[in-house]
Design a protein around this motif. Structure first.
Motif, PDB file in Angstrom:
ATOM      1  N   GLY A  44       0.753  -1.239   0.000  1.00  0.00           N
ATOM      2  CA  GLY A  44       0.000   0.000   0.000  1.00  0.00           C
ATOM      3  C   GLY A  44       0.781   1.286   0.000  1.00  0.00           C
ATOM      4  O   GLY A  44       0.609   2.127   0.884  1.00  0.00           O
ATOM      5  N   GLY A  45       1.672   1.403  -0.991  1.00  0.00           N
ATOM      6  CA  GLY A  45       2.211   2.719  -1.290  1.00  0.00           C
ATOM      7  C   GLY A  45       2.988   3.414  -0.191  1.00  0.00           C
ATOM      8  O   GLY A  45       2.908   4.626  -0.029  1.00  0.00           O
ATOM      9  N   VAL A  46       3.774   2.664   0.578  1.00  0.00           N
ATOM     10  CA  VAL A  46       4.580   3.333   1.615  1.00  0.00           C
ATOM     11  C   VAL A  46       5.827   4.004   1.045  1.00  0.00           C
ATOM     12  O   VAL A  46       6.436   4.838   1.704  1.00  0.00           O
ATOM     13  CB  VAL A  46       5.005   2.375   2.756  1.00  0.00           C
ATOM     14  N   GLY A  47       6.222   3.616  -0.170  1.00  0.00           N
ATOM     15  CA  GLY A  47       7.415   4.215  -0.766  1.00  0.00           C
ATOM     16  C   GLY A  47       8.541   3.230  -1.027  1.00  0.00           C
ATOM     17  O   GLY A  47       9.701   3.621  -1.154  1.00  0.00           O
ATOM     18  N   LYS A  48       8.191   1.940  -1.154  1.00  0.00           N
ATOM     19  CA  LYS A  48       9.207   0.905  -1.378  1.00  0.00           C
ATOM     20  C   LYS A  48       9.885   1.060  -2.734  1.00  0.00           C
ATOM     21  O   LYS A  48      11.110   0.966  -2.849  1.00  0.00           O
ATOM     22  CB  LYS A  48       8.577  -0.502  -1.314  1.00  0.00           C
ATOM     23  N   SER A  49       9.079   1.275  -3.788  1.00  0.00           N
ATOM     24  CA  SER A  49       9.665   1.368  -5.131  1.00  0.00           C
ATOM     25  C   SER A  49      10.503   2.632  -5.269  1.00  0.00           C
ATOM     26  O   SER A  49      11.580   2.610  -5.881  1.00  0.00           O
ATOM     27  CB  SER A  49       8.564   1.343  -6.195  1.00  0.00           C
ATOM     28  N   THR A  50      10.034   3.728  -4.694  1.00  0.00           N
ATOM     29  CA  THR A  50      10.808   4.971  -4.731  1.00  0.00           C
ATOM     30  C   THR A  50      12.137   4.764  -4.007  1.00  0.00           C
ATOM     31  O   THR A  50      13.205   5.149  -4.513  1.00  0.00           O
ATOM     32  CB  THR A  50      10.004   6.117  -4.075  1.00  0.00           C
ATOM     33  N   MET A  51      12.082   4.118  -2.855  1.00  0.00           N
ATOM     34  CA  MET A  51      13.312   3.806  -2.107  1.00  0.00           C
ATOM     35  C   MET A  51      14.235   2.920  -2.945  1.00  0.00           C
ATOM     36  O   MET A  51      15.443   3.161  -3.007  1.00  0.00           O
ATOM     37  CB  MET A  51      12.914   3.085  -0.810  1.00  0.00           C
ATOM     38  N   THR A 182      10.049   6.002   5.912  1.00  0.00           N
ATOM     39  CA  THR A 182       9.982   6.929   4.796  1.00  0.00           C
ATOM     40  C   THR A 182       8.659   7.699   4.879  1.00  0.00           C
ATOM     41  O   THR A 182       7.785   7.371   5.678  1.00  0.00           O
ATOM     42  CB  THR A 182      10.119   6.210   3.447  1.00  0.00           C
ATOM     43  N   ARG A 183       8.546   8.731   4.060  1.00  0.00           N
ATOM     44  CA  ARG A 183       7.371   9.598   4.063  1.00  0.00           C
ATOM     45  C   ARG A 183       7.093  10.129   5.469  1.00  0.00           C
ATOM     46  O   ARG A 183       5.942  10.159   5.916  1.00  0.00           O
ATOM     47  CB  ARG A 183       6.160   8.861   3.498  1.00  0.00           C
ATOM     48  N   VAL A 184       8.164  10.494   6.173  1.00  0.00           N
ATOM     49  CA  VAL A 184       8.041  11.008   7.540  1.00  0.00           C
ATOM     50  C   VAL A 184       7.612  12.468   7.484  1.00  0.00           C
ATOM     51  O   VAL A 184       8.281  13.289   6.855  1.00  0.00           O
ATOM     52  CB  VAL A 184       9.383  10.881   8.295  1.00  0.00           C
ATOM     53  N   ILE A 211      13.650   9.118   5.553  1.00  0.00           N
ATOM     54  CA  ILE A 211      13.293   9.901   4.363  1.00  0.00           C
ATOM     55  C   ILE A 211      12.036  10.713   4.665  1.00  0.00           C
ATOM     56  O   ILE A 211      10.994  10.139   5.001  1.00  0.00           O
ATOM     57  CB  ILE A 211      13.017   8.969   3.148  1.00  0.00           C
ATOM     58  N   PRO A 212      12.098  12.013   4.542  1.00  0.00           N
ATOM     59  CA  PRO A 212      10.909  12.825   4.784  1.00  0.00           C
ATOM     60  C   PRO A 212       9.901  12.730   3.639  1.00  0.00           C
ATOM     61  O   PRO A 212      10.234  12.263   2.544  1.00  0.00           O
ATOM     62  CB  PRO A 212      11.464  14.249   4.904  1.00  0.00           C
ATOM     63  N   ASP A 213       8.701  13.135   3.917  1.00  0.00           N
ATOM     64  CA  ASP A 213       7.654  13.194   2.899  1.00  0.00           C
ATOM     65  C   ASP A 213       7.817  14.515   2.140  1.00  0.00           C
ATOM     66  O   ASP A 213       7.526  15.578   2.690  1.00  0.00           O
ATOM     67  CB  ASP A 213       6.278  13.130   3.591  1.00  0.00           C
ATOM     68  N   LEU A 214       8.327  14.424   0.931  1.00  0.00           N
ATOM     69  CA  LEU A 214       8.592  15.638   0.154  1.00  0.00           C
ATOM     70  C   LEU A 214       8.043  15.488  -1.252  1.00  0.00           C
ATOM     71  O   LEU A 214       8.143  14.405  -1.855  1.00  0.00           O
ATOM     72  CB  LEU A 214      10.108  15.895   0.050  1.00  0.00           C
ATOM     73  N   VAL A 215       7.541  16.585  -1.757  1.00  0.00           N
ATOM     74  CA  VAL A 215       6.967  16.564  -3.099  1.00  0.00           C
ATOM     75  C   VAL A 215       8.062  16.286  -4.149  1.00  0.00           C
ATOM     76  O   VAL A 215       7.792  15.692  -5.203  1.00  0.00           O
ATOM     77  CB  VAL A 215       6.184  17.872  -3.352  1.00  0.00           C
TER      78      VAL A 215
HETATM   79  N1  LIG Z   1       9.520  10.342   0.449  1.00  0.00           N
HETATM   80  C1  LIG Z   1       8.412  10.561  -0.245  1.00  0.00           C
HETATM   81  N2  LIG Z   1       7.789  11.753  -0.169  1.00  0.00           N
HETATM   82  C2  LIG Z   1       6.646  11.983  -0.855  1.00  0.00           C
HETATM   83  N3  LIG Z   1       6.055  11.095  -1.651  1.00  0.00           N
HETATM   84  C3  LIG Z   1       6.618   9.874  -1.765  1.00  0.00           C
HETATM   85  C4  LIG Z   1       7.826   9.547  -1.077  1.00  0.00           C
HETATM   86  N4  LIG Z   1       8.145   8.268  -1.391  1.00  0.00           N
HETATM   87  C5  LIG Z   1       7.187   7.830  -2.227  1.00  0.00           C
HETATM   88  N5  LIG Z   1       6.266   8.782  -2.463  1.00  0.00           N
HETATM   89  C6  LIG Z   1       5.053   8.680  -3.282  1.00  0.00           C
HETATM   90  O1  LIG Z   1       4.184   7.748  -2.675  1.00  0.00           O
HETATM   91  C7  LIG Z   1       3.509   6.956  -3.646  1.00  0.00           C
HETATM   92  C8  LIG Z   1       3.834   5.487  -3.443  1.00  0.00           C
HETATM   93  O2  LIG Z   1       5.251   5.306  -3.603  1.00  0.00           O
HETATM   94  P1  LIG Z   1       5.867   3.935  -4.129  1.00  0.00           P
HETATM   95  O3  LIG Z   1       5.244   3.522  -5.396  1.00  0.00           O
HETATM   96  O4  LIG Z   1       7.326   4.088  -4.050  1.00  0.00           O
HETATM   97  O5  LIG Z   1       5.363   2.988  -2.939  1.00  0.00           O
HETATM   98  P2  LIG Z   1       5.332   1.375  -2.887  1.00  0.00           P
HETATM   99  O6  LIG Z   1       5.455   1.040  -1.435  1.00  0.00           O
HETATM  100  O7  LIG Z   1       6.312   0.814  -3.792  1.00  0.00           O
HETATM  101  O8  LIG Z   1       3.860   1.085  -3.379  1.00  0.00           O
HETATM  102  P3  LIG Z   1       3.231  -0.336  -3.835  1.00  0.00           P
HETATM  103  O9  LIG Z   1       2.755  -0.962  -2.544  1.00  0.00           O
HETATM  104  O10 LIG Z   1       2.135   0.066  -4.730  1.00  0.00           O
HETATM  105  O11 LIG Z   1       4.317  -1.106  -4.496  1.00  0.00           O
HETATM  106  C9  LIG Z   1       3.991   7.498  -5.001  1.00  0.00           C
HETATM  107  O12 LIG Z   1       3.062   8.475  -5.435  1.00  0.00           O
HETATM  108  C10 LIG Z   1       5.326   8.151  -4.677  1.00  0.00           C
HETATM  109  O13 LIG Z   1       5.657   9.174  -5.563  1.00  0.00           O
END
Ligand SMILES: Nc1ncnc2c1ncn2[C@@H]1O[C@H](COP(=O)(O)OP(=O)(O)OP(=O)(O)O)[C@@H](O)[C@H]1O
Ligand SMILES: [Mg+2]
Length: 242
Positions: A44-51, A182-184, A211-215
């Motif tokens: 659920g989109g916590v930021g794993k792929s971005t990390m 992440t997304r703190v 990692i802070p929550d940043l646009v």
């Molecule tokens: N540090 C951050 N600050 C702000 N937004 C973030 C940050 N990291 C990720 N996001 C945003 O949060 C959303 C989910 O990120 P991401 O796809 O990396 O999560 P995920 O854990 O891989 O999700 P999934 O469970 O769908 O695989 C995306 O819109 C991404 O741009």
């Protein structure tokens, strides 16, 4: 006679020198070893792929290493799409990508990645079999979560479950496993501190870098970020703690 001043050294040479210096701090690399990092966590989109993308980027850009990112998420191939779309826009990410979203991903990584110095596996959050397979093949685990209350409620069960495969394989002692936030949001310090305590109470190590929550990170998707941001310090902290 020409003298060489720092300003006259071509940027690429200066970069190569900086990368050489950075690599000298990686003891595993100095010993000729490859490093496999499994990145997983709650769904659920916590930021794993971005990390995963940024960690791969740090090893490729800051350390100048040969990096493979494996997208092993069976549901959404965010890392793969990011890599593909950035390339399509003429702004390619400086590392290779594979999609291996199956429960033999760990074996595949052990067998097929000799050309790389670092392999980062985006394990997604859906499949404990995939995460277990990746963990069994890795040197380092980053369990990604945000310090939000809803996620913290499940944290001990999630961590115990996620790392049970490694425990069963008797590998937990050899793996460096860290929880990473992440997304703190910095709006309430006490809220974040309570979350940090919960991770420690569950008996897991929390990486000091967060990692802070940043646009900027939100906007980074589908581009090759020029700024490694907080992810550089995160990898440096992870390397120092290993
Ligand atoms: N540090 C951050 N600050 C702000 N937004 C973030 C940050 N990291 C990720 N996001 C945003 O949060 C959303 C989910 O990120 P991401 O796809 O990396 O999560 P995920 O854990 O891989 O999700 P999934 O469970 O769908 O695989 C995306 O819109 C991404 O741009
Ligand atoms: Mg993802």
């Amino acid at each position: 006679m020409t003298t060489t001043t720092p300003e006259s050294i071509p940027r690429s040479e200066a970069l190569a020198a900086a990368q050489l210096e950075a690599r000298a701090t990686l003891s595993w690399h100095q010993r000729g070893k490859k490093k496999v990092i499994a990145i997983g966590g709650l769904k659920g989109g916590v930021g794993k792929s971005t990390m995963s993308v940024y960690v791969a980027l740090v090893y490729a850009v800051h350390y100048g290493l040969r990096v493979l990112l494996v997208d092993a998420d069976p549901l959404s191939q965010t890392a793969y799409d990011w890599h593909r779309l950035a390339k399509k826009k003429g702004d390619p990410l400086p590392f290779a990508i594979e999609t291996w979203p199956h429960a033999r991903v760990g074996e595949r990584v052990l067998e097929d990645t000799d050309d790389y110095d670092v392999v980062v596996i985006d394990c997604g959050g859906e499949s404990s079999d995939i995460f277990g397979s990746a963990v069994a093949a890795c040197d380092q685990v980053l369990f990604v979560t945000s310090p939000r209350k809803a996620e913290m409620r499940r944290i001990k069960g999630s961590l115990d479950g996620a790392l049970s495969a490694a425990k069963e394989a008797g590998r937990l002692a050899q793996i460096d496993a860290n929880v990473v936030f992440t997304r703190v949001k910095n709006s309430r310090g006490s809220h974040n501190e309570a979350a940090r305590d919960k991770v420690r109470d569950a008996g897991y190590d929390l990486l000091a870098a967060e990692i802070p929550d940043l646009v900027d990170y939100e906007d980074a998707m589908e581009t090759c970020p020029r700024d490694l941001g907080h992810y550089l310090q995160l990898v440096q902290t992870m390397e120092a703690a290993a």
